[in-house]
Structures are given as structure tokens and as C-alpha cells.
Write a protein that holds these residues in place. Structure first.
Motif, short mmCIF file in Angstrom:
data_model
loop_
_atom_site.label_atom_id
_atom_site.label_comp_id
_atom_site.label_asym_id
_atom_site.label_seq_id
_atom_site.Cartn_x
_atom_site.Cartn_y
_atom_site.Cartn_z
N LEU A 206 0.88 -1.20 -0.07
CA LEU A 206 -0.03 0.17 -0.06
C LEU A 206 0.81 1.05 -0.04
O LEU A 206 1.37 1.68 1.05
CB LEU A 206 -0.88 0.09 1.20
CG LEU A 206 -1.88 -1.29 1.59
CD1 LEU A 206 -2.61 -1.06 2.58
CD2 LEU A 206 -2.88 -1.52 0.07
N ALA A 402 -7.89 1.18 0.88
CA ALA A 402 -7.16 0.26 2.01
C ALA A 402 -8.04 -0.83 2.65
O ALA A 402 -7.14 -1.69 2.90
CB ALA A 402 -6.40 1.54 2.77
N SER A 406 -7.10 -5.11 1.96
CA SER A 406 -6.65 -5.63 3.44
C SER A 406 -7.54 -6.89 3.86
O SER A 406 -7.31 -7.97 3.97
CB SER A 406 -6.24 -4.70 4.51
OG SER A 406 -5.52 -3.55 4.22
N VAL A 424 0.67 -7.82 3.23
CA VAL A 424 0.27 -6.69 3.10
C VAL A 424 1.34 -5.79 3.80
O VAL A 424 1.33 -5.73 5.12
CB VAL A 424 -1.19 -6.60 3.60
CG1 VAL A 424 -1.50 -5.03 3.56
CG2 VAL A 424 -2.12 -7.62 3.04
N CYS A 426 2.11 -2.22 4.94
CA CYS A 426 1.23 -0.87 5.08
C CYS A 426 2.55 0.16 5.33
O CYS A 426 2.86 0.64 6.28
CB CYS A 426 0.49 -1.18 5.99
SG CYS A 426 -0.84 0.25 6.22
N ALA A 429 1.74 3.67 8.18
CA ALA A 429 0.71 2.93 8.74
C ALA A 429 -0.32 3.74 9.66
O ALA A 429 -1.39 3.49 9.96
CB ALA A 429 1.48 1.65 9.30
N TYR A 432 -3.49 4.88 8.61
CA TYR A 432 -4.86 3.91 8.59
C TYR A 432 -5.15 3.35 9.95
O TYR A 432 -6.33 3.18 10.32
CB TYR A 432 -4.37 2.67 7.83
CG TYR A 432 -3.83 3.09 6.32
CD1 TYR A 432 -4.55 3.82 5.45
CD2 TYR A 432 -2.54 3.06 6.13
CE1 TYR A 432 -4.11 4.41 4.28
CE2 TYR A 432 -1.90 3.49 4.81
CZ TYR A 432 -2.82 4.34 4.03
OH TYR A 432 -2.10 4.52 2.74
N THR A 444 -10.85 -0.02 8.04
CA THR A 444 -9.43 -0.23 7.84
C THR A 444 -8.70 -0.61 8.86
O THR A 444 -8.02 -1.64 8.92
CB THR A 444 -8.72 0.82 7.25
OG1 THR A 444 -9.28 1.51 6.18
CG2 THR A 444 -7.35 0.81 6.49
N LEU A 448 -6.69 -4.74 9.12
CA LEU A 448 -5.27 -4.77 9.59
C LEU A 448 -5.41 -5.53 10.62
O LEU A 448 -4.34 -6.32 10.90
CB LEU A 448 -4.62 -3.57 9.41
CG LEU A 448 -4.58 -2.55 8.21
CD1 LEU A 448 -4.03 -1.16 8.24
CD2 LEU A 448 -3.92 -3.30 7.23
#
Length: 570
Positions: A206, A402, A406, A424, A426, A429, A432, A444, A448
Motif C-alpha cells: 500500500l 485500503a 486488506s 500486506v 502498509c 501505517a 490507517y 481499515t 489490518l
């Protein structure tokens, strides 16, 4: 003051192993004068001629304390002179504070091994030495675990810094550091090493700054706003609401209206005749209930796909028709103003060229299969990495995208029963999953967190990269059992990392504000012990875009004004 080692040359660099009993005395550094359960104080001396960095005690270096059949490995974390004045003619006494890391044990057969923790504490008067090269290598040896080289140990460039990719991935990892210290280059290096030893691994980056496409010219597929297809019907209710209402809090009726409209549009897509039946029923008091039409009419085998959040197609024109029919009802379930506002929002999104990836080719797909094949590289065709460029998408849709990606990564890994391993990664981060739960986007965060908590069982892994660990949700960070901490200047960020270290080398974090570029303190499951290391240099064509840009005088063509305006509009 009588010093224990009067004429010692106080050099903390690593020496080759000297096992001869008659080894020269200059290897000794000092003697232990105080000790507690985890630390010791060593008395030594420094002369005017030995103050240079190569010949002096140094913060962050390892030394050994000789106990005969074993040697304690300790880390220097503090130095101070005993006398307030410096004597140019004689040696000056100093005190060195060290923290115990573990000990090197020697068997009667001459075999050595390193173990964390201390079984025998040093007595007062024990001799401190420069650590042997072999002992330093043992400290950082992964033992029976297989590892890959990612750089070298800072104290001795001849000793490789190795990491267990298996443990780093399966228990998740984080890489933190302030801007400009080489985070992106370190991430690129780690990903290259990971895909080289895990042939089944797929990586989804991402990428909010659009910098990784140039880092993997031979391994990655780049997806940007122009090449992306992520149909609106793949979005869950909350994700679609985030896009439709542009990130603002929805009014009381809006989420329920959107839910009913989407459910009715999905029903019409599956059962085209339901639209005619709805038209005949207009005005009926039954329409006071939610438009959950077709549920009782659909075949039994279709029932599992009837949920509002099921990733099944529907058409926007059907959604518009449903809204128009709702507006025309005599007995209104919802305010006409709210219905008209929703229709205007959907029409404006459909007409906005920035949202082509959601609406432009949405109804060319009947299933999610081609989308999953593109995003998650199934089959790989020699490119296991997807650099998903979020920088070109509208800001109000990034969180929702995102969330979708995810969630799909976890679902795909689960459906493959671990055969399809997905990492994944990120970047940024803290955007998010911020520490403040009132900020960010809840779906999101949930997607995650689900990977972090349950992904290991199914082959879904999480990599966290951030320059502000203090602003990152501590629950997410706590799930990352391997951490690479690069330079951090902010005290709060340092405190977060300090609290994450569980072993005896917490003092290592004191160096975080001053370590060099490409240097990191690595600790956790993926490494043998807490390690100060420097990442290997990448080739120029393997650097992320920001790292590969030329400096002043670099020949880059300036785009025309029309080009820049076109990019802004896109």
C-alpha cells in the motif's frame, strides 16, 4: 588512584580469537567494580593518546567479561570520567556502565554457544575484554534457523546481519524511522530477500507516495489510478458510505437508505423481473419495510449471496431507479430530500473522472476473480509484488480502498487454506491505524487488526512501516514481533519502541536518536538477539523513486503546464 590495568591500550574493536594463555595483555580493558542483577560498572583508564574513536571505549559496543569457562557479553551504554579534571601526562580513570546481554558457554570439547540471560554473575575484580570476533558472531547467529543476510553488524563489518524470514513474516514485522534515514530502501531490501526465499509469497504494498514501482522493475506489477479496476460493488456498506459521503459523518437516515438501495439493486441484478414486480407494488403499505426484495423469491442456493456486503455485482442505474421509485411513493419511509441528496451524490461520483477505477468498467466483471488475479498476482508470472499506488487516488477514497484490499488479502489467504501466502505491507501505517480511535477509518483498522491477530494461521502477514510509531495504534504494533528501529528523534516515538523491547538490551534504544542512515536496532523473533546493524546498499536501479532521484543539476525534463494540469485533474 591505583588502576587495575595501567598500560592497557583501550580498544573496543573486535579482535580475532586468541585462545593462547599467553595472549598479549592489551586485550584487557578494565575490571568490574560493581554489579547488580542486569548491569555492571567497569573501572578502566584512558590516556591522552588513546581518546580517538578507534582506540577508545564506545557507546553501543559489546565487550566480554571473563569468568573462566564462560564469558559474559555486555553492552556499553554509558561512560563517565572519575575525576573532574583531565590529566595530560597520565592515564585518566573512567567508569563504564554495561548491560548484560547473555553469555558464551564453552564445553570441555572446546565447542562454544551463546545463550541469552546470565547464569553466573561476574565477581568484583573480573576482567573485561574486547569481545572476540567469534563470540560476536555467536551472539548474532540464528543457530538452527535459516536466515538471509540483510547487511552487517555495526561493530564488525565482517559479521553479517541475518534475519529469519520465516519468523519475521509469520509473526509480522515493523520498520520505523524518521524521514530520510533510509526506511524505503530498507523495506525494498527486506522484500527482495523475502520473495527470494519464499517462492509462494505474494506482496501487496500500500504505497501512498508512489515510490516503490521503481524499486522492483523485475519483480513488481504497478497498479495506479489509470490501470486499477476496483468495482464499487466490491465495497462493503461502510466502505461505500465512506466514498459516497466523502469521509464526513453520515446523517441519521443516510446509511439505512444506502443499505436498502444497494440491497434492492443487487436483487434486481440477480432477478431482473423483480423490478416489474416492484413497480406493481408501488404505493403498497408493504414498502414501509426495508426494500429487501427478492429474498423470498430467490433460489435456495443463492441465499448466501443475498447479504448487503456480499461481493456480488449490481448496476448503478438500478440504484437510481430504486431511489426514483422511493421518491414517488405516497407513503414515505425516508425524507425525499435525503433520497434526492443520495442520488445526486451517486451521480456526481459516477461522472467524476477520478473515480473511473470504481465506476468506469465496474459492470464488465461478473465476479471478483479477475480483480483478485490482478491485485494478488494469481498466477505470478514472475512478478510476486504488487505496488499499489494510492497517491493518485482521491484522498477521501484512500481509506476505503485500503480497507477493501486488506480485507480481500485476508479472505484470499483463508480461502486458499494457507497455500497462497500474502504479505500486506502498509506504508505510513499511522494514517490507517492511528492511536486515537476517533481518527482514521474503522473498517481499515479492523481489516489490518484481523490480519495481525489471526493472519498467521492462514498465511496472511502484515508489515508495518511508519515514521511516527507514537501515533500508531499500540495494539497493531504489539502484534509485530520483529522490529527494525531506525533513527527516531521524537521522545514519544522512542518511548514506544523502548516499551516494545522485552529482552535485556533495552539500553540499546538510547542510541535511536543518533544512529546513522541505513542503521537500525533490530530486535524480536526474527533475529538472534538485539542487534545494531547497517542495511546493505541496493543497486541504483533497485532504489525506491525518492531515493533514486537526482540531486541538484540532475537532468530531469520539466513537464509542461498542460501536463501538470492534466495530472492534477486526473
Amino acid at each position: 588512584m591505583q588502576l587495575p590495568l595501567k598500560n592497557a591500550a583501550f580498544h573496543t574493536d573486535v579482535l580475532p580469537d586468541r585462545r593462547d594463555a599467553n595472549q598479549p595483555p592489551e586485550r584487557a580493558l578494565g575490571r568490574v567494580i560493581a554489579c547488580d542483577g542486569s548491569r555492571a560498572t567497569i573501572l578502566s583508564s584512558v590516556s591522552t593518546g588513546s581518546w580517538l574513536a578507534g582506540d577508545a571505549w564506545a557507546i553501543g559496543r559489546m565487550v566480554s567479561i571473563n569468568l573462566g569457562s564462560s564469558r559474559i557479553v555486555a553492552l556499553v551504554y554509558k561512560l563517565h570520567a572519575v575525576e573532574p579534571a583531565w590529566n595530560e601526562a597520565e592515564e585518566n580513570p573512567i567508569q563504564v556502565e554495561v548491560e548484560f546481554l547473555g553469555e558464551v558457554l564453552e564445553s570441555p570439547e572446546g565447542r562454544t554457544r551463546f545463550q541469552s540471560g546470565i547464569s553466573t554473575f561476574p565477581p568484583i575484580g573480573a576482567v573485561a575484554h574486547r569481545i572476540r570476533a567469534g563470540d560476536l558472531a555467536l551472539v548474532h547467529d540464528l543457530g538452527d534457523r535459516s536466515g538471509v543476510e540483510i547487511g552487517h553488524v555495526t561493530q564488525d563489518t565482517s559479521i553479517p546481519a541475518t534475519v529469519s524470514i520465516q519468523d519475521m513474516l509469520s509473526r509480522h514485522f515493523a520498520l520505523v524511522g524518521t524521514t530520510g534515514v533510509g526506511k524505503s530502501s530498507a523495506v525494498s531490501l527486506l522484500l527482495r530477500r523475502a520473495v527470494s526465499v519464499r517462492p509462494r509469497l505474494r506482496v501487496l504494498i500500500l504505497d501512498p507516495h508512489n515510490e516503490y514501482s521503481s524499486a522492483f522493475p523485475d519483480l513488481a506489477l504497478t497498479i495506479d489510478g489509470e490501470s486499477l479496476d476496483l468495482p464499487f460493488w466490491m465495497f462493503k456498506q461502510e466502505e461505500l458510505a465512506e466514498v459516497v459521503f466523502r469521509g464526513r459523518a453520515a446523517l441519521d437516515d443516510e446509511p439505512d437508505i444506502l443499505r436498502e438501495v444497494v440491497a434492492a439493486a443487487r436483487t434486481r441484478y440477480r432477478m431482473p423481473s423483480s423490478g416489474q414486480e416492484l413497480a406493481r407494488d408501488l404505493g403498497s403499505s408493504l414498502l414501509k419495510r426495508p426494500l429487501d426484495l427478492g429474498t423470498s423469491r430467490q433460489p435456495a442456493e443463492a441465499a448466501p449471496t443475498a447479504g448487503v456486503d456480499a461481493a456480488t455485482p449490481y448496476r448503478l442505474k438500478d440504484a437510481f431507479s430504486v431511489i426514483d421509485e422511493m421518491i414517488g411513493l405516497h407513503e414515505q419511509r425516508w425524507p425525499r430530500a435525503a433520497l434526492r441528496s443520495l442520488k445526486v451524490r451517486l451521480e456526481s461520483l459516477h461522472a467524476d473522472p477520478r473515480y473511473r477505477f470504481m465506476f468506469g468498467r465496474a459492470n464488465m466483471y461478473e465476479t471478483v476473480a479477475p480483480i483478485l488475479a490482478q491485485v494478488f498476482r494469481i498466477p505470478m508470472h514472475g512478478r510476486p509484488i504488487t505496488a499499489f499506488q494510492l497517491g493518485g487516488l482521491p484522498g477521501e477514497v484512500v481509506n476505503a480502498v485500503a480497507s477493501v484490499l486488506s480485507r480481500l488479502a485476508f479472505d484470499l489467504a483463508t480461502a486458499s487454506q494457507g497455500a497462497c501466502e500474502i504479505l500486506v505491507l502498509c506504508e505510513e501505517a499511522h494514517r490507517y491505524v492511528p492511536s486515537d480511535t476517533s481518527l482514521g477509518f474503522a473498517p481499515t483498522r479492523q481489516a489490518l487488526a484481523r490480519i495481525a491477530k489471526e493472519g498467521r494461521k492462514y498465511g496472511a502477514y502484515l508489515g508495518i512501516v511508519t515514521q511516527r510509531p507514537g501515533e500508531l495504534d499500540p495494539t497493531i504494533l504489539s502484534q509485530c514481533s520483529t522490529v527494525f528501529a531506525m533513527r527516531l528523534a521524537n521522545e514519544r516515538d522512542q518511548q514506544i519502541i523502548r516499551s516494545a523491547i522485552s529482552d535485556a538490551s533495552a539500553s540499546t534504544i538510547n542510541f535511536l536518536s543518533s544512529i546513522g542512515n541505513r542503521e537500525a536496532i533490530a530486535f524480536g523473533e526474527g533475529v538472534a538477539t538485539t542487534m545494531r546493524m547497517r542495511f546493505a546498499e541496493l543497486k541504483p536501479h533497485e532504489l525506491p523513486a525518492m531515493g533514486a532521484r537526482g540531486g541538484e543539476g540532475a537532468s530531469r525534463l520539466e513537464p509542461t503546464l498542460d501536463d501538470m494540469v492534466r495530472r492534477m485533474r486526473a
